[in-house]
Enzyme design. Structure first.
Site, PDB file in Angstrom:
ATOM      1  N   SER A 128       0.826  -1.217   0.000  1.00  0.00           N
ATOM      2  CA  SER A 128       0.000   0.000   0.000  1.00  0.00           C
ATOM      3  C   SER A 128       0.855   1.259   0.000  1.00  0.00           C
ATOM      4  O   SER A 128       0.519   2.270  -0.623  1.00  0.00           O
ATOM      5  CB  SER A 128      -0.916   0.012   1.228  1.00  0.00           C
ATOM      6  N   HIS A 174      13.803  48.487  20.415  1.00  0.00           N
ATOM      7  CA  HIS A 174      13.347  48.279  21.795  1.00  0.00           C
ATOM      8  C   HIS A 174      12.124  49.147  22.105  1.00  0.00           C
ATOM      9  O   HIS A 174      11.869  49.488  23.259  1.00  0.00           O
ATOM     10  CB  HIS A 174      14.463  48.580  22.803  1.00  0.00           C
ATOM     11  N   SER A 225     -16.782  47.190  16.185  1.00  0.00           N
ATOM     12  CA  SER A 225     -17.023  46.859  17.593  1.00  0.00           C
ATOM     13  C   SER A 225     -18.522  46.834  17.817  1.00  0.00           C
ATOM     14  O   SER A 225     -19.275  47.596  17.203  1.00  0.00           O
ATOM     15  CB  SER A 225     -16.361  47.905  18.507  1.00  0.00           C
ATOM     16  N   LYS A 228     -14.614  52.340  15.675  1.00  0.00           N
ATOM     17  CA  LYS A 228     -13.460  51.462  15.492  1.00  0.00           C
ATOM     18  C   LYS A 228     -13.380  50.828  14.103  1.00  0.00           C
ATOM     19  O   LYS A 228     -14.371  50.362  13.554  1.00  0.00           O
ATOM     20  CB  LYS A 228     -13.454  50.364  16.555  1.00  0.00           C
ATOM     21  N   ASN A 247     -10.960  47.942  13.156  1.00  0.00           N
ATOM     22  CA  ASN A 247      -9.959  47.059  13.760  1.00  0.00           C
ATOM     23  C   ASN A 247      -9.088  46.381  12.701  1.00  0.00           C
ATOM     24  O   ASN A 247      -9.567  46.073  11.607  1.00  0.00           O
ATOM     25  CB  ASN A 247     -10.643  45.997  14.608  1.00  0.00           C
TER      26      ASN A 247
END
Length: 489
Positions: free
Chosen positions: A149, A197, A321, A327, A329
């Site tokens: 197989s 950073h 929202s 909003k 998003n």
């Protein structure tokens, strides 16, 4: 907890419809439900039905190969019409045949054996189409000849995965990288305050930062495009034992190699019962790495949107929202993140699991490989979402300009570097450039006047002072724009 005190499960709540019995069946997962439109092209390559069609393809081509090479003495020679008839069995394999094969498998309780019987049924039925003189019914025992197989399965999976990658996944990924490269070129000169950073750092250009991601993705795609797809056909433990026992006079290695390479695959001469799947592990690791770079792109784009660098074009009628109507998003990039994580997790599991098989065979790989489709589908869905997300963005150049103008202290780097160069050239009064700029700038917000005053009091050569006096955060981008030209996409 005693059975009598256990709360009833939701499915047992009186009056509820049992969704598991709904017709047509309701998808258990989102890939076959709400997201099916984006991933449906993979069904032709990585579904269970596609696996059976590819098994049928391999069985048909092995039968044709055996008759064409004369590997088995006495095997009939097939006419062009008979070869066409066999290949049409594969080409016409659709919903009706899927159901027929499923019925056979219920009896055999073995998927590859069911394919063998399905094909033998077609050989028996050939006279109705080709006439009583066809040799196909007599070729029945050449179906699955000397095969285990896994001879059929490994070749089928190689063909399926290759088709999915080259016909579906790679074109979508390539279109994404091309779209990204166009965006990089469009904004090659758009000065952007960098953040290392999370803090203000040496300015760059938006185009250069996008180009970095485009180049990284392109590199992974070039690796994926070079992937090898290996295959084997050598029997139950990779020894050609049954082949050699049945017909010792045939060069079975040559027959096997010709067959595997004729399918467009790379022949693997050294295997156990299974082809070792190392090529799959290599491919899946590369695709997972592409996913992770794309995940980096999605998180960066999400961050740029949150900073106001990119403005999203509202979709008419869409809601951001349930309670805050203002909003818009970044859902495309968030959706992509989640799907890339799911895809990479599946690909990592595939890559780590498939390279191990106990002694000459165990069945772990069989179950694992059935999840190749979802692994690629989550990645394809993410690519679709990123492309749609990128298509709805435009740059707010005023935000870029304000951000740069609010951070004149980033010019501390070029000023102290110019002081170092002047000191090397013999200019006096250039002592401790880094420390002096650190005292001037660290933890402070400076403006154009502060920088101009500092430069004027350094005693630099007139040409250097004049050059620095013209420098602004928006013009301090070095060769960033030119670096975009390195994109080969």
């Amino acid at each position: 907890m005693p059975p009598s005190t256990r709360p009833a499960s939701p499915a047992a709540t009186p009056g509820r419809v049992t969704l598991a019995d709904a017709v047509p069946p309701i998808a258990l997962g989102p890939l076959d439900g709400r997201y099916r439109g984006a991933v449906a092209p993979l069904v032709d390559h990585l579904s269970e039905a596609a696996l059976n069609r590819e098994r049928l393809h391999v069985e048909v081509e092995w039968l044709i190969h055996l008759t064409a090479t004369g590997a088995v003495p006495g095997a009939p020679t097939l006419s062009g019409a008979e070869r066409d008839y066999l290949r049409a069995v594969v080409a016409t394999f659709g919903a009706e045949q899927v159901a027929e094969l499923a019925a056979i498998e219920k009896v055999t309780v073995h998927d590859v054996k069911a394919v063998e019987y399905f094909l033998k049924d077609r050989l028996a039925a050939a006279p109705a189409t080709l006439g009583a003189g066809t040799v196909l019914p007599g070729a029945s025992e050449l179906v699955h000849f000397a095969c285990t197989s896994e001879d059929i399965n490994n070749l089928s999976y190689a063909l399926m995965v290759r088709g999915a990658v080259h016909d579906v996944w790679l074109p979508a990924a390539r279109a994404l990288v091309s779209q990204l490269a166009d965006l990089a070129r469009e904004h090659r000169d758009a000065a952007l305050l960098a953040r290392t950073h999370g803090q203000p750092a040496t300015p760059t250009t938006l185009g250069k930062e996008i180009a970095v991601l485009a180049a990284r993705l392109d590199r992974q795609l070039r690796r994926i495009e070079r992937a090898e797809y290996l295959g084997k056909l050598n029997g139950a433990t990779g020894t050609y034992g049954a082949h050699f026992a049945a017909v010792p006079g045939t060069d079975w290695q040559a027959v096997s190699r010709g067959f595997v390479e004729g399918l467009g695959l790379t022949w693997n001469p050294l295997t156990t019962q299974i082809e070792s799947h190392d090529w799959q592990a290599e491919l899946y690791s590369d695709v997972a790495r592409f996913n992770r770079v794309l995940h980096n792109l999605a998180t960066d784009m999400w961050t740029y949107i949150s900073m106001g660098v990119f403005i999203q074009t509202p979709v008419p009628g869409a809601t951001g929202s349930s309670t805050m109507p203002h909003k818009v998003n970044p859902i495309r990039f968030e959706n992509a993140e989640a799907n890339l994580e799911l895809s990479s997790a599946l690909l990592d599991t595939l890559a780590s699991t498939l390279v191990t098989s106990r002694l000459q065979r165990d069945l772990t790989d069989s179950t694992t490989q059935r999840n190749i489709g979802p692994a690629f589908a989550h990645s394809l869905l993410a690519i679709d979402n990123v492309r749609r997300g990128l298509g709805g963005l435009h740059v707010d150049h005023e935000v870029l300009a304000r951000d740069l103008d609010a951070n004149w202290e980033v010019l501390g780097e070029p000023i102290q570097s110019a002081m170092r160069a002047a000191s090397v050239a013999g200019v006096t009064g250039m002592e401790n450039p880094y420390e002096r700029l650190k005292e001037l700038t660290r933890g402070k917000r400076l403006g154009a006047a502060d920088i101009a005053e500092f430069i004027a009091g350094l005693g630099l050569p007139a040409d250097v002072a004049a050059r620095l006096a013209l420098l602004t955060p928006a013009t301090y981008t070095g060769l960033a724009a030119d670096l975009v030209d390195h994109l080969e996409v």
